[in-house]
Enzyme design. Structure first.
Site, mmCIF file in Angstrom:
data_model
loop_
_atom_site.group_PDB
_atom_site.id
_atom_site.type_symbol
_atom_site.label_atom_id
_atom_site.label_comp_id
_atom_site.label_asym_id
_atom_site.label_seq_id
_atom_site.Cartn_x
_atom_site.Cartn_y
_atom_site.Cartn_z
ATOM 1 N N ILE A 145 0.863 -1.176 0.000
ATOM 2 C CA ILE A 145 0.000 0.000 0.000
ATOM 3 C C ILE A 145 0.901 1.227 0.000
ATOM 4 O O ILE A 145 2.072 1.158 0.370
ATOM 5 C CB ILE A 145 -0.972 0.013 1.203
ATOM 6 C CG1 ILE A 145 -0.227 -0.193 2.525
ATOM 7 C CG2 ILE A 145 -2.045 -1.035 1.045
ATOM 8 C CD1 ILE A 145 -1.141 -0.178 3.742
ATOM 9 N N ASP A 146 0.360 2.345 -0.438
ATOM 10 C CA ASP A 146 1.138 3.567 -0.562
ATOM 11 C C ASP A 146 1.770 3.975 0.764
ATOM 12 O O ASP A 146 1.238 3.663 1.841
ATOM 13 C CB ASP A 146 0.253 4.720 -1.047
ATOM 14 C CG ASP A 146 -0.305 4.501 -2.441
ATOM 15 O OD1 ASP A 146 0.264 3.671 -3.178
ATOM 16 O OD2 ASP A 146 -1.303 5.154 -2.780
ATOM 17 N N ARG A 147 2.877 4.703 0.669
ATOM 18 C CA ARG A 147 3.560 5.196 1.862
ATOM 19 C C ARG A 147 2.588 5.899 2.810
ATOM 20 O O ARG A 147 2.614 5.674 4.020
ATOM 21 C CB ARG A 147 4.676 6.169 1.457
ATOM 22 C CG ARG A 147 5.393 6.815 2.646
ATOM 23 C CD ARG A 147 6.160 8.059 2.222
ATOM 24 N NE ARG A 147 7.269 7.733 1.356
ATOM 25 C CZ ARG A 147 8.529 7.615 1.773
ATOM 26 N NH1 ARG A 147 8.820 7.790 3.048
ATOM 27 N NH2 ARG A 147 9.481 7.330 0.904
#
Length: 317
Positions: A145-147
C-alpha cells in the site's frame, strides 16, 4: 567450493533462478558458462539451468570465493525500528498494520526503516528467520500500500506461502476493504463505479476516464457511505480491481477527493484540517478462497479487521 542443501524454501524453482538469488554477485553469463563447464553441479552431476530443484538436492559450486563476498547489506534490516503492529500471526504468515508515512520497501532514497525491514528484524529477533541460513529466500510482503496509506499488509514467512498467496491475490481470492474520508456526500449512498485508469509513470500519478482510452485499464470501485459531518463523509470501499492509486484517483474523478490527499485533491480544501496524510486505511482482509489453497486451506473464510481506524469524522469540526 560451496554447497547448498535445498530445503522447503528453495525447492521447486529453476536452478538458474535459485543461483541468481543465492549468488547475486555471479554474472549471468558466467553462471551459464559454469553450468556448461560442470563447475556448478546438482547431486554431483551436470545439470541443465531449467532443472527444478527438489527437496534434499545438493547444489555444488566450484567457483571463485569473490562471488560469495558479502556486501554488508544482508543485515541492514537490523537498523530498522522495532515498532511493528501485528494483527495476526501463525507459522506461515503475518498480518501487520502499517502506519501512514512508512514506506513498505526500500525506495530510491535508500530508507532502511521500511515495513519489510521491521518485519525481518522481528522475525530474526524471534528466531524465525536467519539470513545466513537461507540460500535464496527472504520473508516477503504479498501486497503493498502507498507510503501515506495505512492498514493491513500480508507477509509470507516461507516460500510455499508466498507462492500460494501471490496466486490467490492475482485470482482475486483475497478480498480487501478500505475506509476513507472524502469531501462531499456521494450520491447514491451505495454504488459500484466503473472507469478506466491510465498510469503516468513519469509523474507517479494516474488519470481516470469514463470511456476506454489507449493504455487505460478497467477499474471497479464499490463504495458505501457510512456517515457524514460538515461536508465530509466516511466511506467503506471494496476494490474489485486493484490498480495504482485506484481509490484516491477514482473518488477524486467522481468529485469526492480524499481528505488529506493533495495529489488528487487540493491544498486549499485541506487547509485547517488535522490530517498529515490521506485519510485512507486498508482495514479488512478476507480469504475468500474458491479453489484449494494447499497448506493455507485453514484460512478459507477467515476475516481480519483492524479494531480501530487512525482517523474519524470526530476530527471534522
Amino acid at each position: 567450493m560451496k554447497s547448498y542443501l535445498i530445503g522447503e524454501n528453495d525447492c521447486g524453482q529453476r536452478l538458474d533462478r535459485f543461483l541468481s538469488k543465492a549468488v547475486p554477485l555471479l554474472p549471468q553469463g558466467l553462471l551459464y558458462k559454469y553450468l556448461r563447464l560442470r563447475r556448478i553441479k546438482v547431486n554431483r552431476k551436470r545439470c541443465d539451468c531449467a532443472y527444478r530443484l527438489a527437496l534434499g538436492d545438493v547444489v555444488e559450486l566450484y567457483i571463485n570465493d569473490e562471488f560469495f563476498a558479502r556486501d554488508g547489506q544482508e543485515d541492514a534490516f537490523l537498523s530498522a525500528r522495532d515498532q511493528l503492529d501485528i494483527l495476526y500471526e501463525d507459522d506461515n504468515l503475518l498480518l501487520v498494520n502499517k502506519p501512514a508515512g512508512l514506506v513498505v520497501h526500500v525506495d530510491n532514497d535508500g530508507q532502511v526503516d521500511t515495513l519489510i525491514n521491521r518485519v525481518l528484524k522481528y522475525l530474526a529477533g524471534s528466531g524465525q528467520y536467519d539470513p545466513r541460513g537461507e540460500a535464496s529466500f527472504t520473508p516477503a510482503l504479498c501486497n503493498r500500500i502507498d507510503r501515506n496509506t495505512s492498514g493491513i499488509v500480508l507477509c509470507a514467512k516461507n516460500a510455499p506461502t508466498l507462492r500460494v498467496l501471490n496466486q490467490k491475490l492475482r485470482d482475486r481470492e483475497v478480498s480487501k476493504v478500505y475506509r476513507c474520508l472524502v469531501f462531499g456526500v456521494p450520491s447514491p449512498a451505495h454504488a459500484l463505479e466503473k472507469a478506466f485508469l491510465r498510469k503516468d509513470a513519469a509523474n507517479n500519478q494516474v488519470q481516470v476516464f469514463d470511456q476506454p482510452v489507449p493504455g487505460g485499464r478497467t477499474i471497479l470501485t464499490e463504495y458505501q457511505v457510512l456517515g457524514s459531518k460538515n461536508g465530509v463523509s466516511l466511506l467503506e470501499v471494496t476494490l474489485h480491481t486493484g490498480r495504482t492509486h485506484q481509490i484516491r484517483a477514482h473518488m477524486a474523478h467522481l468529485g469526492h477527493p480524499l481528505v488529506g490527499d493533495t495529489k488528487y485533491g487540493t491544498n486549499r480544501r485541506n487547509q485547517g484540517l488535522p490530517f498529515r496524510f490521506q485519510a485512507l486505511c486498508a482495514c479488512q482482509v478476507t480469504f475468500v478462497f474458491s479453489t484449494p489453497a494447499e497448506h493455507l486451506d485453514y484460512l478459507k473464510g477467515r476475516s481480519f479487521r483492524l479494531p480501530e481506524l487512525p482517523f474519524s469524522l470526530d476530527q471534522i469540526k
